[in-house]
Design a protein around this motif. Structure first.
Motif, mmCIF file in Angstrom:
data_model
loop_
_atom_site.group_PDB
_atom_site.id
_atom_site.type_symbol
_atom_site.label_atom_id
_atom_site.label_comp_id
_atom_site.label_asym_id
_atom_site.label_seq_id
_atom_site.Cartn_x
_atom_site.Cartn_y
_atom_site.Cartn_z
ATOM 1 N N PHE A 93 0.792 -1.284 0.024
ATOM 2 C CA PHE A 93 0.164 -0.043 -0.014
ATOM 3 C C PHE A 93 0.799 1.261 -0.146
ATOM 4 C CE2 PHE A 93 -2.154 3.282 2.228
ATOM 5 C CZ PHE A 93 -3.417 3.154 1.734
ATOM 6 N N TYR A 94 0.592 2.119 -0.725
ATOM 7 C CA TYR A 94 1.108 3.656 -0.749
ATOM 8 C C TYR A 94 0.052 4.448 -1.254
ATOM 9 C CZ TYR A 94 1.792 3.484 -5.701
ATOM 10 O OH TYR A 94 1.961 3.810 -7.236
ATOM 11 N N ILE A 95 0.262 5.957 -0.994
ATOM 12 C CA ILE A 95 -0.497 7.079 -1.333
ATOM 13 C C ILE A 95 0.285 8.029 -2.215
ATOM 14 C CG2 ILE A 95 -1.840 8.944 -0.587
ATOM 15 C CD1 ILE A 95 -2.378 7.602 1.944
ATOM 16 N N GLU A 96 -0.514 8.520 -3.136
ATOM 17 C CA GLU A 96 0.411 9.440 -4.004
ATOM 18 C C GLU A 96 -0.642 10.304 -4.525
ATOM 19 O OE1 GLU A 96 1.962 8.905 -8.443
ATOM 20 O OE2 GLU A 96 3.521 8.234 -7.084
ATOM 21 N N GLY A 97 -0.521 11.666 -3.830
ATOM 22 C CA GLY A 97 -1.878 12.617 -4.240
ATOM 23 C C GLY A 97 -2.973 12.226 -3.594
ATOM 24 N N ASN A 98 -4.122 12.065 -4.509
ATOM 25 C CA ASN A 98 -5.149 11.806 -3.866
ATOM 26 C C ASN A 98 -5.582 10.492 -3.995
ATOM 27 O OD1 ASN A 98 -7.825 12.380 -2.429
ATOM 28 N ND2 ASN A 98 -8.718 12.388 -4.525
ATOM 29 N N ARG A 99 -4.680 9.500 -4.399
ATOM 30 C CA ARG A 99 -4.925 8.227 -4.622
ATOM 31 C C ARG A 99 -4.149 7.131 -4.041
ATOM 32 N NH1 ARG A 99 -5.463 7.716 -11.351
ATOM 33 N NH2 ARG A 99 -7.487 9.124 -11.579
ATOM 34 N N ALA A 100 -4.848 6.093 -3.494
ATOM 35 C CA ALA A 100 -4.075 5.119 -2.771
ATOM 36 C C ALA A 100 -3.962 3.998 -3.786
ATOM 37 C CB ALA A 100 -4.886 4.549 -1.382
ATOM 38 N N TYR A 101 -2.748 3.254 -3.591
ATOM 39 C CA TYR A 101 -2.698 2.101 -4.436
ATOM 40 C C TYR A 101 -1.981 0.571 -3.540
ATOM 41 C CZ TYR A 101 -2.206 5.821 -8.162
ATOM 42 O OH TYR A 101 -2.093 6.786 -8.852
ATOM 43 N N GLY A 102 -2.246 -0.392 -4.268
ATOM 44 C CA GLY A 102 -1.966 -1.566 -3.840
ATOM 45 C C GLY A 102 -3.069 -2.615 -4.334
ATOM 46 N N PRO A 343 -16.156 2.969 -2.580
ATOM 47 C CA PRO A 343 -15.514 4.339 -2.999
ATOM 48 C C PRO A 343 -15.232 4.059 -4.562
ATOM 49 C CG PRO A 343 -14.179 3.207 -1.522
ATOM 50 C CD PRO A 343 -15.387 2.339 -1.537
ATOM 51 N N VAL A 344 -14.693 5.389 -4.942
ATOM 52 C CA VAL A 344 -14.344 5.359 -6.395
ATOM 53 C C VAL A 344 -13.052 4.781 -6.677
ATOM 54 C CG1 VAL A 344 -14.072 7.032 -8.345
ATOM 55 C CG2 VAL A 344 -15.934 7.531 -6.616
ATOM 56 N N GLY A 345 -12.875 3.917 -7.750
ATOM 57 C CA GLY A 345 -11.668 3.231 -7.913
ATOM 58 C C GLY A 345 -11.469 3.223 -9.480
ATOM 59 N N GLY A 346 -10.244 2.583 -9.936
ATOM 60 C CA GLY A 346 -10.122 2.107 -11.386
ATOM 61 C C GLY A 346 -8.854 1.322 -11.385
ATOM 62 N N GLU A 347 -8.691 0.913 -12.834
ATOM 63 C CA GLU A 347 -7.578 -0.121 -13.087
ATOM 64 C C GLU A 347 -7.738 -1.443 -12.146
ATOM 65 O OE1 GLU A 347 -6.032 0.694 -15.821
ATOM 66 O OE2 GLU A 347 -6.896 2.724 -15.831
ATOM 67 N N MET A 348 -9.079 -2.000 -12.064
ATOM 68 C CA MET A 348 -9.238 -2.943 -11.089
ATOM 69 C C MET A 348 -8.218 -4.322 -11.915
ATOM 70 S SD MET A 348 -11.396 -0.889 -9.467
ATOM 71 C CE MET A 348 -12.638 -1.083 -10.484
ATOM 72 N N HIS A 349 -7.751 -5.139 -10.784
ATOM 73 C CA HIS A 349 -7.323 -6.607 -11.258
ATOM 74 C C HIS A 349 -5.896 -6.164 -11.942
ATOM 75 C CE1 HIS A 349 -11.251 -8.797 -11.382
ATOM 76 N NE2 HIS A 349 -11.275 -8.009 -10.339
ATOM 77 N N SER A 350 -5.406 -4.897 -11.706
ATOM 78 C CA SER A 350 -4.026 -4.734 -12.354
ATOM 79 C C SER A 350 -2.993 -4.143 -11.293
ATOM 80 C CB SER A 350 -4.074 -3.734 -13.669
ATOM 81 O OG SER A 350 -4.253 -2.336 -13.266
ATOM 82 N N GLU A 351 -1.623 -4.034 -11.582
ATOM 83 C CA GLU A 351 -0.816 -3.466 -10.905
ATOM 84 C C GLU A 351 -1.088 -1.752 -10.830
ATOM 85 O OE1 GLU A 351 3.039 -4.090 -12.560
ATOM 86 O OE2 GLU A 351 3.097 -6.154 -12.208
ATOM 87 N N LYS A 352 -1.871 -1.342 -11.663
ATOM 88 C CA LYS A 352 -2.259 0.287 -11.489
ATOM 89 C C LYS A 352 -3.377 0.416 -10.641
ATOM 90 C CE LYS A 352 -0.080 1.033 -15.802
ATOM 91 N NZ LYS A 352 -0.382 1.737 -17.255
ATOM 92 N N GLU A 353 -4.242 -0.635 -9.959
ATOM 93 C CA GLU A 353 -5.372 -0.287 -9.126
ATOM 94 C C GLU A 353 -5.228 0.696 -8.333
ATOM 95 O OE1 GLU A 353 -8.398 -2.972 -6.650
ATOM 96 O OE2 GLU A 353 -7.109 -4.157 -7.939
ATOM 97 N N TYR A 354 -6.384 1.611 -8.199
ATOM 98 C CA TYR A 354 -6.065 2.731 -7.407
ATOM 99 C C TYR A 354 -7.587 2.981 -6.576
ATOM 100 C CZ TYR A 354 -8.400 5.596 -10.917
ATOM 101 O OH TYR A 354 -9.450 6.203 -11.846
ATOM 102 N N LEU A 355 -7.443 3.950 -5.718
ATOM 103 C CA LEU A 355 -8.621 4.307 -4.893
ATOM 104 C C LEU A 355 -8.779 5.903 -4.896
ATOM 105 C CD1 LEU A 355 -11.256 3.147 -3.364
ATOM 106 C CD2 LEU A 355 -9.890 3.478 -1.184
ATOM 107 N N GLU A 356 -9.669 6.671 -4.937
ATOM 108 C CA GLU A 356 -9.632 7.936 -4.711
ATOM 109 C C GLU A 356 -9.953 8.255 -3.301
ATOM 110 O OE1 GLU A 356 -8.861 10.226 -7.068
ATOM 111 O OE2 GLU A 356 -9.302 9.259 -8.904
ATOM 112 N N ILE A 357 -8.963 8.663 -2.744
ATOM 113 C CA ILE A 357 -8.983 8.789 -1.157
ATOM 114 C C ILE A 357 -10.081 10.008 -0.737
ATOM 115 C CG2 ILE A 357 -7.889 9.788 0.967
ATOM 116 C CD1 ILE A 357 -5.420 8.720 -0.215
#
Length: 379
Positions: A93-102, A343-357
């Motif tokens: 898990f990490y955060i970059e800007g307004n998005r969380a990744y992992g 919550p809002v997210g995108g790129e599901m099932h991939s290495e780029k999957e993210y969540l709008e914090i």
């Protein structure tokens, strides 16, 4: 919403904890670890938990508040992801800007946090609503819900509404219809022979497979929302041997029940008669997830959610998606169902999957206030 905004860091901390646990559908230990954490969180706010034991996949959890009385709303959220064991260590898990990744941050560990904190919100602001809620946390959605489908259907017939916690789409829209689908496996057997010495003595399983691929693919009709994809094939041992065995795996997607029945019959008919004399076909599988159609019940529930959103200054649009989810099961049974309430997210099932914090608290309140509305007879 201010109370929840004050808890945002607490929510993100729990999200990080969940994301950094591998919980692929076939990694029972990890899924059960996620379940243990969530169970403890719910029991701390007065929920009781029934653990439904499974041998191969994670255990399912049935949660109800201790004040429950004839629940009318079923909330469904899966604990499994598509990611293999070791992924959380490789890219935690990490955060970059307004998005969380992992891995699984949006699909659907962010939704687990949203659901839990919606219950906390109701406990503080509308405790009576908790009497009408039951929650199923299942463990095998990403592999088609083979063990949880019966549980979902058994619970669905007891309620008026089903709210499914898949993430909202990239544009914030929730999901009101989905294509149904399933998979088939064709195992073809023939007779081997030397392709140079006595090819006439052989019956090629691969040649038969080729005929079937063409016929199955011809069932695709993108304009009508029907797609047939032969996604995996194998067969043969050497180029100079007529192959006596071949296998193909087929993904099927349909948009309504009539298509489902038609396509199932067509596939059975195609596989009933070999094109190559001397070959045989063993057909297994089927359409396991019925389509979720935008019927009157689902539309009425959507209208309620949109009204709640308007009162919170949240624009709630809706969309159709080709992917499957557990929303298909209650909807197919006539239960008013809406999906994509996480919550809002995108790129599901991939290495780029993210969540709008920023969407975590917003969608928590939208969910909680929707439940309040549905249980207070104001709609």
């Amino acid at each position: 919403m201010s109370d929840l905004e004050d808890k945002q860091q607490e929510m993100i901390k729990l999200l990080e904890k969940l994301v950094n646990i591998d919980s692929g559908s076939n990694f029972k230990v990890g899924v059960d670890k996620v379940g243990s954490i969530l169970r403890e969180e719910y029991e701390a706010i007065g929920f009781t938990c029934e653990k439904i034991q499974e041998e191969k996949v994670g255990n399912h959890l049935m949660l109800q508040h201790k004040t429950v009385d004839k629940p009318s709303i079923l909330l469904i959220a899966h604990m499994d992801t598509v990611f293999k064991e070791g992924t959380a260590d490789e890219r935690p898990f990490y955060i970059e800007g307004n998005r969380a990744y992992g891995p699984g941050v949006a699909d659907m560990k962010g939704s687990q946090v949203t659901l839990l904190y919606a219950m906390k919100y109701l406990l503080e602001n509308s405790p009576e609503s908790l009497k009408k809620v039951m929650i199923l946390l299942n463990s095998d959605e990403e592999i088609g819900s083979p063990t949880s489908r019966k549980i979902i259907e058994k619970l669905s017939v007891k309620v008026e509404y089903a709210l499914v916690m898949e993430p909202a789409r990239k544009d914030g829209s929730i999901v009101t219809s989905r294509r149904g689908g399933g998979t088939y496996k064709l195992r073809i057997t023939g007779k081997s022979a030397h392709s140079g010495v006595a090819p006439q003595d052989g019956h090629s399983a691969i040649e038969e497979m080729g005929h079937k691929i063409v016929k199955l693919s011809e069932l695709t009709n993108h304009d009508e929302g029907v797609s047939i994809n032969v996604g995996k094939v194998n067969g043969g041992e050497a180029t100079n041997v007529v192959p006596d065995e071949a296998t193909l795996h087929v993904d099927v997607r349909v948009s309504n029940v009539e298509q489902s029945e038609y396509i199932e019959q067509q596939i059975e008919d195609i596989c009933a008669t070999p094109d190559i004399q001397g070959t045989k076909i063993e057909l297994t599988g089927g359409i396991r997830r019925p389509p979720m159609e935008l019927d009157q019940e689902n539309m009425e529930l959507l209208n309620i959610i949109q009204d709640v959103g308007e009162s919170l200054d949240i624009e709630v649009s809706h969309t159709h998606t080709g992917g499957g989810s557990d929303a298909s099961f209650p909807s197919h049974l006539g239960v008013a169902t809406v999906d994509g309430l996480g919550p809002v997210g995108g790129e599901m099932h991939s290495e780029k999957e993210y969540l709008e914090i920023d969407s975590i608290t917003e969608r928590t309140v939208l969910l909680a206030e929707t439940i309040h509305n549905l249980t207070s007879n104001t709609h």
